[in-house]
Design a protein around this motif. Structure first.
Motif, PDB file in Angstrom:
ATOM      1  N   GLY A  77       0.787  -1.229   0.000  1.00 19.62           N
ATOM      2  CA  GLY A  77       0.000   0.000   0.000  1.00 19.62           C
ATOM      3  C   GLY A  77       0.821   1.283   0.000  1.00 19.62           C
ATOM      4  N   VAL A  78       2.100   1.185   0.285  1.00 20.23           N
ATOM      5  CA  VAL A  78       2.947   2.377   0.344  1.00 20.23           C
ATOM      6  C   VAL A  78       3.493   2.693  -1.048  1.00 20.23           C
ATOM      7  CG1 VAL A  78       5.079   3.358   1.290  1.00 20.23           C
ATOM      8  CG2 VAL A  78       3.623   1.885   2.714  1.00 20.23           C
ATOM      9  N   PRO A  79       3.283   3.934  -1.521  1.00 17.40           N
ATOM     10  CA  PRO A  79       3.745   4.264  -2.871  1.00 17.40           C
ATOM     11  C   PRO A  79       5.231   4.614  -2.911  1.00 17.40           C
ATOM     12  CG  PRO A  79       2.673   6.171  -1.904  1.00 17.40           C
ATOM     13  CD  PRO A  79       2.569   5.062  -0.885  1.00 17.40           C
ATOM     14  N   ILE A  80       5.893   4.203  -3.999  1.00 12.74           N
ATOM     15  CA  ILE A  80       7.244   4.686  -4.324  1.00 12.74           C
ATOM     16  C   ILE A  80       7.161   5.150  -5.766  1.00 12.74           C
ATOM     17  CG2 ILE A  80       9.709   4.174  -4.430  1.00 12.74           C
ATOM     18  CD1 ILE A  80       9.267   1.827  -2.575  1.00 12.74           C
ATOM     19  N   GLY A  81       7.362   6.451  -5.981  1.00 15.41           N
ATOM     20  CA  GLY A  81       7.211   6.951  -7.337  1.00 15.41           C
ATOM     21  C   GLY A  81       7.432   8.443  -7.425  1.00 15.41           C
ATOM     22  N   PRO A  82       7.060   9.035  -8.556  1.00 18.94           N
ATOM     23  CA  PRO A  82       7.421  10.422  -8.843  1.00 18.94           C
ATOM     24  C   PRO A  82       6.771  11.449  -7.921  1.00 18.94           C
ATOM     25  CG  PRO A  82       6.000   9.522 -10.576  1.00 18.94           C
ATOM     26  CD  PRO A  82       6.389   8.390  -9.695  1.00 18.94           C
ATOM     27  N   LEU A 110      10.457   7.021   2.855  1.00 14.86           N
ATOM     28  CA  LEU A 110      11.543   6.681   3.778  1.00 14.86           C
ATOM     29  C   LEU A 110      11.403   5.223   4.196  1.00 14.86           C
ATOM     30  CD1 LEU A 110      13.927   7.275   5.665  1.00 14.86           C
ATOM     31  CD2 LEU A 110      12.297   8.176   7.332  1.00 14.86           C
ATOM     32  N   ILE A 111      12.444   4.451   3.893  1.00 17.28           N
ATOM     33  CA  ILE A 111      12.531   3.050   4.308  1.00 17.28           C
ATOM     34  C   ILE A 111      13.644   3.000   5.342  1.00 17.28           C
ATOM     35  CG2 ILE A 111      12.937   0.685   3.515  1.00 17.28           C
ATOM     36  CD1 ILE A 111      12.388   1.748   0.640  1.00 17.28           C
ATOM     37  N   ALA A 112      13.367   2.483   6.524  1.00 18.61           N
ATOM     38  CA  ALA A 112      14.414   2.461   7.543  1.00 18.61           C
ATOM     39  C   ALA A 112      14.306   1.208   8.381  1.00 18.61           C
ATOM     40  CB  ALA A 112      14.348   3.719   8.414  1.00 18.61           C
ATOM     41  N   GLY A 113      15.375   0.912   9.091  1.00 16.77           N
ATOM     42  CA  GLY A 113      15.402  -0.272   9.941  1.00 16.77           C
ATOM     43  C   GLY A 113      16.834  -0.711  10.139  1.00 16.77           C
ATOM     44  N   GLN A 162       9.772   4.547  12.494  1.00 17.01           N
ATOM     45  CA  GLN A 162       8.469   5.215  12.445  1.00 17.01           C
ATOM     46  C   GLN A 162       8.549   6.642  12.978  1.00 17.01           C
ATOM     47  OE1 GLN A 162       5.926   2.210  14.376  1.00 17.01           O
ATOM     48  NE2 GLN A 162       4.558   2.401  12.597  1.00 17.01           N
ATOM     49  N   ALA A 163       9.310   6.816  14.034  1.00 11.85           N
ATOM     50  CA  ALA A 163       9.433   8.152  14.625  1.00 11.85           C
ATOM     51  C   ALA A 163      10.013   9.144  13.623  1.00 11.85           C
ATOM     52  CB  ALA A 163      10.313   8.090  15.878  1.00 11.85           C
ATOM     53  N   ALA A 164      10.869   8.635  12.727  1.00 13.42           N
ATOM     54  CA  ALA A 164      11.488   9.516  11.727  1.00 13.42           C
ATOM     55  C   ALA A 164      10.615   9.663  10.482  1.00 13.42           C
ATOM     56  CB  ALA A 164      12.861   8.983  11.351  1.00 13.42           C
ATOM     57  N   GLY A 165       9.493   8.952  10.437  1.00 13.81           N
ATOM     58  CA  GLY A 165       8.596   9.107   9.301  1.00 13.81           C
ATOM     59  C   GLY A 165       8.632   7.959   8.308  1.00 13.81           C
ATOM     60  N   ALA A 166       9.314   6.869   8.667  1.00 15.58           N
ATOM     61  CA  ALA A 166       9.415   5.751   7.726  1.00 15.58           C
ATOM     62  C   ALA A 166       8.067   5.068   7.567  1.00 15.58           C
ATOM     63  CB  ALA A 166      10.446   4.739   8.213  1.00 15.58           C
ATOM     64  N   THR A 167       7.798   4.612   6.351  1.00 13.53           N
ATOM     65  CA  THR A 167       6.562   3.872   6.085  1.00 13.53           C
ATOM     66  C   THR A 167       6.851   2.445   5.627  1.00 13.53           C
ATOM     67  OG1 THR A 167       6.568   4.884   3.900  1.00 13.53           O
ATOM     68  CG2 THR A 167       5.170   5.908   5.561  1.00 13.53           C
ATOM     69  N   LEU A 168       8.127   2.106   5.515  1.00 10.09           N
ATOM     70  CA  LEU A 168       8.525   0.735   5.210  1.00 10.09           C
ATOM     71  C   LEU A 168       9.683   0.380   6.126  1.00 10.09           C
ATOM     72  CD1 LEU A 168       8.507   0.854   1.277  1.00 10.09           C
ATOM     73  CD2 LEU A 168       6.854  -0.368   2.719  1.00 10.09           C
ATOM     74  N   LEU A 169       9.724  -0.903   6.519  1.00  6.80           N
ATOM     75  CA  LEU A 169      10.771  -1.381   7.424  1.00  6.80           C
ATOM     76  C   LEU A 169      11.791  -2.203   6.648  1.00  6.80           C
ATOM     77  CD1 LEU A 169      11.871  -1.934  10.338  1.00  6.80           C
ATOM     78  CD2 LEU A 169      10.377  -3.964  10.352  1.00  6.80           C
ATOM     79  N   ARG A 170      13.074  -1.842   6.740  1.00  7.30           N
ATOM     80  CA  ARG A 170      14.117  -2.667   6.153  1.00  7.30           C
ATOM     81  C   ARG A 170      14.723  -3.529   7.256  1.00  7.30           C
ATOM     82  NH1 ARG A 170      19.591  -1.189   4.430  1.00  7.30           N
ATOM     83  NH2 ARG A 170      19.705  -3.312   5.206  1.00  7.30           N
ATOM     84  N   ALA A 195       6.207  10.189   1.727  1.00  4.73           N
ATOM     85  CA  ALA A 195       5.225   9.113   1.577  1.00  4.73           C
ATOM     86  C   ALA A 195       4.401   8.954   2.851  1.00  4.73           C
ATOM     87  CB  ALA A 195       5.911   7.807   1.199  1.00  4.73           C
ATOM     88  N   GLY A 196       5.003   9.228   4.010  1.00  3.15           N
ATOM     89  CA  GLY A 196       4.263   9.145   5.276  1.00  3.15           C
ATOM     90  C   GLY A 196       3.093  10.113   5.281  1.00  3.15           C
ATOM     91  N   ASP A 197       3.353  11.355   4.848  1.00  2.00           N
ATOM     92  CA  ASP A 197       2.281  12.346   4.795  1.00  2.00           C
ATOM     93  C   ASP A 197       1.242  11.952   3.751  1.00  2.00           C
ATOM     94  OD1 ASP A 197       3.816  13.656   6.626  1.00  2.00           O
ATOM     95  OD2 ASP A 197       4.762  14.962   5.154  1.00  2.00           O
ATOM     96  N   ALA A 198       1.717  11.380   2.650  1.00  2.00           N
ATOM     97  CA  ALA A 198       0.784  10.973   1.606  1.00  2.00           C
ATOM     98  C   ALA A 198      -0.213   9.959   2.164  1.00  2.00           C
ATOM     99  CB  ALA A 198       1.553  10.374   0.424  1.00  2.00           C
TER     100      ALA A 198
END
Lengths: 345, 345, 345, 345
Positions: free
Chosen positions: C87-92, C97-100, C118-126, C338-341
């Motif tokens: 569900g998380v978009p990656i695109g133009p 932010l992907i973090a972990g 998550q605290a930094a705004g990541a929406t995907l976990l690496r 992407a988090g705000d999106a």
């Protein structure tokens, strides 16, 4: 310095080194490991430089643990420096835009490019009168006639001039016109030239050699500094790699690395590294965002007619976006665009 | 030259280019492909060089199909050249050994090194009086005093001298002592220096820039040739790569490639590329075997005391093996060691 | 394609080529220049690929004029693509932010790192369960146990998972846990693995090989695409150069270049390229500013205890600044974090 | 290992490290310099590997002083090894010629190439049934059908077979046909594949990654060795540099360097590095002269029809010269051509 002994080194080899170091006025601390012995040297590194330690019996490797540059090192000057060029600051508090034509061709072209530069927020004018070209058959610049054009355009626009010098024996002449001397990437280890600009009393912009490590770049700056000139701005302009999609690979990491090692300002040239107009604005944004203290950019009123590097020059339609970048990005870094800094004085 | 149009280029874009080429006195042949149109340009490449073709509407890429160098190209001079330095040949029929100390330090050291060189079969003496050093704190050479020492050793041994010049304005002075001028790797694109040695009437050994493509190396030679001096010997000395086990990566392939593109002799420096004594003999064998027209090697009577590059100098014990290589390998290539060539005259 | 004939090629050589091309169903246009003849080929490039044109008599060079990749090329798909990962978009339109943690070590460490992300705004976990390590003696990852930890942390935090797969025969297993499969830099030309992830129906993050040209990177993506999977995100992570101050040289220019050549999203890994924590935030700013569609960053609750790449992980104190960068920079590029999106959905 | 402390490190930082090292069972020797303190660690390097020393307070740098590989290191196995492939030796006493087609295409082509190889003195047959190709649209090899052809040609000619494996899960299959397994440059850090060939009990030829340092190459060999297989031959095949005149830059220095660091035999592939037929013989001579223990060369009966790498294959007319090189050069190195070594048994 640390000396690593070869596995087959004898106690006698180690003793001999300890003695040599002591004779040179230093101290040597021996750590005997399971498979290797290491010797830590304490004292002034210059004491040891003529000892040719690597050539001694039993020595496998010699590692330096401190930087070989001194005057430009941040170790000895923790605060970052601000250099002034005709009153324009380049340093930690500002982002300075330097723009103009790659080569000075005519008075009209140079003035038009300078007006473009100003419109985008530039506070310094770049322009080459002496052009180092890979081919002897390519346009080599107008020489002193080009310097005179630059001086006239400075009088007209008020923009101080940054221009390249390529031969040690032109340094006095170029310095008599220029506000800042530029050393190009191909001369980054032309030591005679570095020493000459070190002695002439004008600020120097030192481009990184396209094959220079950051350490070698700082050593080149040390050559200038050693002659008494610390008004040096470092300019990253791309390094040579295997990638052929861009002319060179812009090494943005070099900015924070060099700023940490040296107190000198560091700027970026996004025009020459990419060699493509469509990369200049993205790389300018990256330059400001990574923390560069300025950017130097090619602009040309009619790039399709440029005698040098036309394909990478920004044109009129790009200036609004450049101006916007210079206005909106520096504040996010806690910096002021140098144009605004001057305007508010 | 070939112009590759972008997929979105229009017929009008193509027509405009055809017109521009015609106006410049050339002809343009259009090949319309499924997804791309290409335009082949026929005429003198110099006609087109100021046209800035890459900047024209609809152009995606411009490819050169002929070499940008002329005087040094084998296209115009199919036979490979032999250069003579104080009577000693460097060329396709011989393998010339040039040896001596990296830096001239004292009369005794230089003479001892020259005797070592002769013992190994060298017919030319190398030795630096001006040393370009990465650090301003390192030994920079004896200058003219070093040149005088070289001249004395030449008188004593009969060996013609190869020595480096690092500043355009020292060229006359160095040329008054030297039999061959050397341009070092850091000055491989110091165009002022290249032009100066082009005009002084002495043979030149041009080291490849450690970051220079073979084409750029030949363009640097073209700078010298264009001033009327075709007595140029190309010297491969290693290029900068990611590998750190050696100081530089010796590019032996560059020898057959450059010999095919240019009529100039090509030699190899196995001392500076590896930076390690234990590599010098293996790389010397590889150099001769790949077809190099000579090698230039550091020797030093007491490398542990050398003021410059001691760790890579050959010592007495290596000379027998070097002499054997120079004796046994050239005949397998249909060449004569230059020493033997002279001896049989 | 363009064939450049050697200067010594005969009319017969040219005629033979024209005939061969015609026999293969293409057309050949001959342009005869002063010193060279060039032949433009028109037809499907695949027709010509088995002809071994370079081996034909009289041929000096063969140049491709169109890209060898198709499915990932922007030529055939001008609009830039948006990929969705859980569900998380990656695109133009976004900056994701992907973090972990670099490696999954324990449930506690992974959850703590996910909370930091998550605290930094990541929406995907690496997080890596299979770690390709240069040394066989280094920690190689927890394997499936690590995947289970990641799944638990996803359940706890709601963050979809990005994790690396290193062996073609683990692809099904890893895909049964992961939301996105990562191909690491050392496997960028492991074609068996590329084909395997192409067939498994999960989005793929393809890191650029540290020695891959941009064209080779896109060809690697083509391997995946050819198996029916176009949900590919390209990730620039630094290339190998001569510079040793950073682990690799982050090639920010690759972002606009790849975005122009391919419709796939392009993100940057600022952690692995620099290999130093103090470079991560400056390089993250540069990444967003140059136009990257996302960044992937190492965070670790206690990097001094990390089993893998601890020195480059961000720590708690860095998160506020990372969050600020993700908040303030994307709008300047006309993008949304992407988090705000997601938040505004 | 040596820890270099930052200039601002405190006595407390140093004490903390000494304590940590002691707790891990090692000893730490402190050398306090003028500007820096260094700490020498004594003990088993593996004890310290999980300590993440670089992340500790006050640490500026951590330098390894011993090699990270063990089983392949010459430190622990001073005598250089000889590997036997179907009875053919590869090692310090011989120069082994391995030749054959790049790719197996048909029984006729493979047999013809094998006969060419034998005529030149080859004692091992190379030939690829699985081809890793940059483009998914290029010929990928015949797979098992190719292996059967190789086996038939072995039966016919008596030449043992060297062939590449590209996927861990094909290792058993390929090993059931091959006498030696080859790991290609693109799989040089495909650790799953390295471990698989480590367990299958057949000799392995490990090509150097085109971007691998010599140390990384030896670490890749260590992966194989660690699974119990020490029958490894290292193969230098060119590294990626900025030079575009050759496909890759053959690093001949890597041969003596690797032979000094490791007891494994080192051979050279002069066909793939240059990518040009006219370079193969010069580079073969250089390979033997630098001390390589063998060479692996592409031959093809009709290279203009080859499905893979035709432009670099030697043809009939080159075989006499290749045979001469293999006959005349090895004795100058104190070696025997492996063909002669077998003949005299």
């Amino acid at each position: 310095m640390v000396i690593v002994m070869a596995p087959e080194a004898t106690q006698g080899d180690v003793d001999a080194i300890v003695e040599i170091i002591a004779a040179a006025g230093g101290s040597a601390f021996v750590s005997r490991g399971v498979s290797r012995t290491i010797i830590g040297l304490v004292g002034d590194i210059d004491q040891f430089s003529t000892l040719n330690l690597r050539g001694l019996r039993g020595v496998a490797d010699v590692m330096r643990v401190s930087a070989p540059y001194k005057l430009v090192s941040r170790d000895n000057h923790p605060e970052r420096s601000t250099i002034r060029v005709g009153g324009v600051p380049i340093g930690p508090d500002t982002v300075t835009l330097i723009a103009g034509p790659c080569a000075v061709e005519t008075p009209e072209q140079t003035l038009a490019a300078a007006r473009m530069a100003q419109a985008a927020g530039a506070t310094l004018l770049r322009g080459g009168a002496y052009k180092p070209r890979t081919s002897p058959y390519a346009f080599q610049g107008l020489g002193e006639a080009g310097l005179r054009i630059l001086a006239d355009v400075r009088a007209e626009t008020g923009l101080p001039i940054v221009t390249e010098v390529v031969d040690a024996h032109d340094v006095d002449l170029v310095a008599s016109y220029a506000d800042m001397l530029q050393i190009g990437t191909r001369n980054a280890q032309n030591f005679a030239l570095l020493q000459a600009v070190g002695g002439v009393g004008k600020p120097v912009m030192l481009k990184r050699g396209m094959n220079a490590t950051i350490e070698e770049w700082l050593m080149a700056a040390e050559y200038i500094a050693q002659r008494g000139n610390l008004d040096i701005v470092l300019c990253e302009r791309g390094i040579r790699t295997f990638e052929t999609a861009t002319r060179n690979t812009l090494d943005v990491s070099a900015v924070p690395v060099a700023q940490r090692l040296s107190h000198l300002p560091v700027i970026i040239d996004p025009s020459h590294s990419g060699g493509r107009r469509d990369l200049v604005l993205p790389l300018t944004r990256a330059a400001v965002a990574v923390g560069a203290d300025g950017v130097i950019i090619d602009v040309h009123p009619r790039p399709e007619l440029a005698l040098c590097d036309g394909p990478q020059a920004l044109v009129d339609g790009d200036l609004d976006e450049l101006a916007r970048v210079m206005r909106e990005f520096p504040p996010l870094l806690g910096k002021t665009a140098a144009g605004d800094a001057l305007a508010t004085v």
